[in-house]
Design an enzyme around this catalytic site. Structure first.
Site, PDB file in Angstrom:
ATOM      1  N   GLU A 100      39.780  24.912  43.271  1.00 45.58           N
ATOM      2  CA  GLU A 100      39.933  26.709  42.875  1.00 45.58           C
ATOM      3  C   GLU A 100      41.552  27.606  42.520  1.00 45.58           C
ATOM      4  OE1 GLU A 100      39.022  25.448  45.942  1.00 45.58           O
ATOM      5  OE2 GLU A 100      39.661  27.995  47.147  1.00 45.58           O
ATOM      6  N   ASP A 139      44.528  31.066  43.621  1.00 45.12           N
ATOM      7  CA  ASP A 139      43.457  30.901  43.730  1.00 45.12           C
ATOM      8  C   ASP A 139      42.978  31.934  44.205  1.00 45.12           C
ATOM      9  OD1 ASP A 139      44.082  31.328  46.531  1.00 45.12           O
ATOM     10  OD2 ASP A 139      43.915  28.909  46.756  1.00 45.12           O
ATOM     11  N   ILE A 140      41.343  31.413  43.885  1.00 45.49           N
ATOM     12  CA  ILE A 140      40.726  32.508  43.913  1.00 45.49           C
ATOM     13  C   ILE A 140      39.842  32.599  45.169  1.00 45.49           C
ATOM     14  CG2 ILE A 140      37.740  32.977  43.278  1.00 45.49           C
ATOM     15  CD1 ILE A 140      37.858  31.262  41.439  1.00 45.49           C
TER      16      ILE A 140
END
Ligand code: MG
Length: 319
Positions: A233, A189-190
């Site tokens: 995300e 994930d970001i």
């Protein structure tokens, strides 16, 4: 100058070995208002004309030397060609008509025939063909719409990559169909994405997700791997036939590709641009077989560790 052929005008093919019969039939058809009329004087020529011009209707003489009308019908049937055909026979006997119908002829005429009968039969055959064509067209449209709908149901609307639902299917299939080769899974994930959205707004956030998805797809193997948007995300990558070393290489390639997008991220505490954290796991397929949920849980655990270790890195699940 060749005559203009209107696509709406039906194309008729007249097949007869006798020159007089052929031109008589052509004249009659012209008088009925048909202008696109092709001629063939034997069975071979007829088959060639059908391939080349795709007529809407064939008027086929049965009695011809060499290849007769029965053989033409049989050849069309064998090749799976569906072209409405009116068989024309001088033999006013039930047997030849039955045989033509059995071979796929739509209708028949016996010589000599009345003009009104010719008119009625030709019109009726063309009308049936038109209805059939419309039905085929409608079915094709329906199939295309179904395919689009199915694709949409499996696709993430924002990024255009597979969604969670398709990810579940792909992972389950990969686990079920390959019991000997190692299978790897990456989830990533970001980093600090909430802060990214807070600072730059949701439109920029959406754009960031799209670019991250594209970079991840670019970093994986087209034929083999599946990059999916897992939610928010978070992304997941299914890597069939992939051992831990290969998985580590691909994870690092994804991490670097996304960092190299250099998307500014002032809210990040680990870099001045967008980065990701990755969890990687490899199932060596040793019994007992793992479920999709277990494999995902392992990758998630590794992702959690990657975050704890300072983000912007890949960590491998180690039992
Ligand atoms: Mg003949």
């Amino acid at each position: 100058m060749p005559p203009e052929v209107s696509p709406l005008e039906p194309t008729l093919l007249v097949v007869d070995d006798n020159d007089n019969n052929r031109s008589l039939l052509e004249r009659q058809l012209r008088r009925l208002g048909y202008t696109n009329i092709l001629m063939a004087q034997d069975g071979e020529e007829a088959l060639q004309a059908i391939v080349r011009h795709g007529p809407d209707l064939v008027l086929l003489d049965i009695q011809m030397p060499r290849m007769d009308g029965y053989e033409v019908l049989a050849a069309m049937k064998e090749r799976g060609w569906v072209v409405p055909t009116i068989a024309i026979s001088a033999l006013d006997e039930i047997g030849s008509i039955v045989r033509c119908i059995e071979l796929g002829a739509e209708d028949y005429l016996t010589k000599p025939f009345e003009k009104v009968l010719l008119k009625a039969r030709v019109q009726s055959c063309l009308e049936k063909k038109r209805l059939r064509d419309r039905e085929v067209h409608y079915l094709q449209e329906l199939e295309a719409a179904n395919r689009r709908l199915l694709a949409m149901a499996n696709q993430d609307g924002l990024t255009g990559i597979p969604n969670r639902r398709l990810f579940d299917t792909v992972l389950a299939a990969a686990l079920a169909h390959n019991l000997t080769q190692p299978l790897s899974l990456i989830v990533f994930d970001i980093d600090y994405f909430k802060q990214f959205n807070d600072n730059y707004g949701h439109l920029q956030g959406d754009d960031c997700l799209r670019r991250v998805a594209a970079a991840a797809v670019e970093s994986t193997r087209t034929q083999q791997d599946t990059v999916a948007r897992y939610g928010g995300e978070e992304f997941a990558v299914v890597l069939p036939n992939t051992d831990r070393e290969e998985a580590a290489i691909i994870a690092e390639r994804i991490r670097r590709a996304i960092a190299e997008l250099r998307i500014p991220h002032s809210g990040s505490q680990v870099a001045d641009h967008v980065t990701i954290s990755l969890g990687v796991t490899t199932d060596e397929r040793t019994p007992p077989p793992k479920t999709a949920a277990e494999v995902v849980a392992q990758a998630d655990r590794a992702l959690y560790q990657a975050k704890g270790a300072g983000r912007n890195r890949a960590i491998r699940y180690d039992g």
